[in-house]
Every structure is written in structure tokens, then in C-alpha cells.
Design a protein around this motif. Structure first.
Motif, PDB file in Angstrom:
ATOM      1  N   LEU A 287       7.958   5.948   2.397  1.00 42.00           N
ATOM      2  CA  LEU A 287       7.465   6.498   1.136  1.00 42.00           C
ATOM      3  C   LEU A 287       5.990   6.141   1.009  1.00 42.00           C
ATOM      4  CD1 LEU A 287       8.478   8.022  -1.408  1.00 42.00           C
ATOM      5  CD2 LEU A 287       8.634   5.792  -2.524  1.00 42.00           C
ATOM      6  N   ASP A 288       5.137   7.153   1.112  1.00 44.49           N
ATOM      7  CA  ASP A 288       3.689   6.952   1.037  1.00 44.49           C
ATOM      8  C   ASP A 288       3.237   7.235  -0.391  1.00 44.49           C
ATOM      9  OD1 ASP A 288       0.974   6.836   1.281  1.00 44.49           O
ATOM     10  OD2 ASP A 288       0.819   8.284   2.921  1.00 44.49           O
ATOM     11  N   LEU A 289       3.002   6.178  -1.160  1.00 46.26           N
ATOM     12  CA  LEU A 289       2.648   6.341  -2.568  1.00 46.26           C
ATOM     13  C   LEU A 289       1.273   6.968  -2.763  1.00 46.26           C
ATOM     14  CD1 LEU A 289       4.020   3.022  -4.114  1.00 46.26           C
ATOM     15  CD2 LEU A 289       5.073   5.280  -4.104  1.00 46.26           C
ATOM     16  N   SER A 290       0.450   6.994  -1.708  1.00 48.31           N
ATOM     17  CA  SER A 290      -0.870   7.622  -1.840  1.00 48.31           C
ATOM     18  C   SER A 290      -0.754   9.142  -1.921  1.00 48.31           C
ATOM     19  CB  SER A 290      -1.770   7.239  -0.661  1.00 48.31           C
ATOM     20  OG  SER A 290      -1.352   7.883   0.538  1.00 48.31           O
ATOM     21  N   LYS A 291       0.412   9.687  -1.584  1.00 49.51           N
ATOM     22  CA  LYS A 291       0.600  11.137  -1.608  1.00 49.51           C
ATOM     23  C   LYS A 291       1.352  11.603  -2.849  1.00 49.51           C
ATOM     24  CE  LYS A 291       0.287  11.753   3.382  1.00 49.51           C
ATOM     25  NZ  LYS A 291       0.933  12.241   4.617  1.00 49.51           N
TER      26      LYS A 291
END
Length: 201
Positions: free
Chosen positions: A77-81
Motif C-alpha cells: 500500500l503506497d500512501l503517496s498515491k
């Protein structure tokens, strides 16, 4: 801006329910690993309580991520996206990296912008205040960040979220045909600006 009251809700901290279970804390939040598991095996913390984000849509995504992992789905899970919204007038929204972050990371990037004042529908709706800015990797054109200021920026940013989840490039954006007249055409124009030159700028 004249006003009667300013509310600052920035300085939050976790307020876990009293329990016999002790959680390791970090900067007043429950510490979690990359899978949102706490220091207590089998217990996960999502949403505001872990300090990763204060947005409800990100808390929901974290919850779905944890449920999927518990069901054997191995993913990251890439929170920057995930987009961030500000409900001002006009609205502001952003996803991905900012210019200052890219500078700090030493990334070779390009900025392409397109103003709403050059968009036909925005002009007819008297909503020409604002712009879209796309930050892309200079060599291959991958979209690294998007910022929007517009009356409906918080809706428009979802298109940018789709581009970033798919690791799209500014070439992909430029080739995506947008209906006319729409305010979201500014995406295509900013894509053209990154590749060569915006048509209506």
C-alpha cells in the motif's frame, strides 16, 4: 481573509480506549509496521490512530488492505498515491510528490501546468481561477505528482489517482481523449504541455 474564528486541528494524537493491552507508541500515535500491525501480534491499527493520515478515504483503504492481507492477498500500500483534498474556495487537491520533495530526493523532474483561464467550460462557468500542475520524471515521463486548484479539484484529483496507480506517463495523459467541453480537459492539455506544447495555451 476576514473571519470570526480559526480552528486549527493539526496537532492530533491517538486516543486509544483503555485496555489491558499495551501498544508501542510513536509521536503520540500507535506505532505500526508497513502492514499496519501494532507491536501486539494480531492487532492492527488503521486510520487516524496510527498517524499515517487523517483522511477518511485513506483509513478505508488501510482497512481494506489489512482485510486482504488477512485473506492471503500479498500486496503493498503506497500512501503517496492517495489524494489529499482541501475544501476551500476554490478547492485544492494533490496526490503524489511535491516539487520540494522531488528536489530533496534528487529526482530529475519536469513541471507542466495549464491554467483554468484557458479552459472553455471554466470560462463559461466563471470558474477560471486555478490550474493543474503535473510533475513527471524527466526521462520516461512517469507521473510523480499532481496538484490542482479548481472549483471541483477534489473530484478531478481522482483521475490523477488512476494515472498514478497505473504508473502512467505524461504521454498516456496526452493520448487520453477527454470530452469537450469539460474542465477535466486540463489534464490532456497539461499532458501535451509536458510532451511538447499545450494546444490552447
Amino acid at each position: 481573509v476576514p473571519c470570526e474564528l480559526i480552528v486549527n486541528a493539526r496537532h492530533r494524537k491517538a486516543n486509544p480506549l483503555s485496555s489491558d493491552i499495551e501498544f508501542e507508541m510513536e509521536n503520540d500515535y500507535i506505532k505500526v509496521d508497513e502492514n499496519f500491525q501494532t507491536s501486539t501480534n494480531g492487532i492492527y491499527a488503521i486510520g487516524d490512530v496510527n498517524g499515517k493520515s487523517h483522511f477518511a478515504h485513506i483509513a478505508s483503504a488501510e482497512g481494506l488492505f489489512v482485510v486482504n492481507r488477512l485473506n492471503g492477498v500479498d500486496e503493498k500500500l503506497d500512501l503517496s498515491k492517495f489524494p489529499m483534498n482541501m475544501y476551500s474556495q476554490p478547492e485544492a487537491a494533490q496526490i503524489g510528490h511535491t516539487e520540494s520533495q522531488l528536489k530533496e530526493m534528487g529526482v530529475d523532474y519536469k513541471i507542466s501546468e495549464f491554467p483554468l483561464s484557458a479552459n472553455g467550460k471554466a470560462i463559461t462557468e466563471n470558474a477560471g481561477e486555478g490550474f493543474i500542475r503535473i510533475l513527471s520524471e524527466n526521462k520516461y515521463g512517469e507521473v510523480l505528482g499532481v496538484q490542482i486548484i479548481a472549483n471541483n479539484a477534489t473530484d478531478m484529483i481522482n483521475e490523477a489517482a488512476a494515472y498514478m496507480q497505473l504508473e502512467s506517463t505524461v504521454y498516456d495523459i496526452a493520448k487520453t481523449v477527454h470530452t469537450h467541453p469539460t474542465i477535466s480537459e486540463v489534464f490532456m492539455e497539461a499532458g501535451f504541455e509536458a510532451v511538447d506544447h499545450a494546444i490552447h495555451k
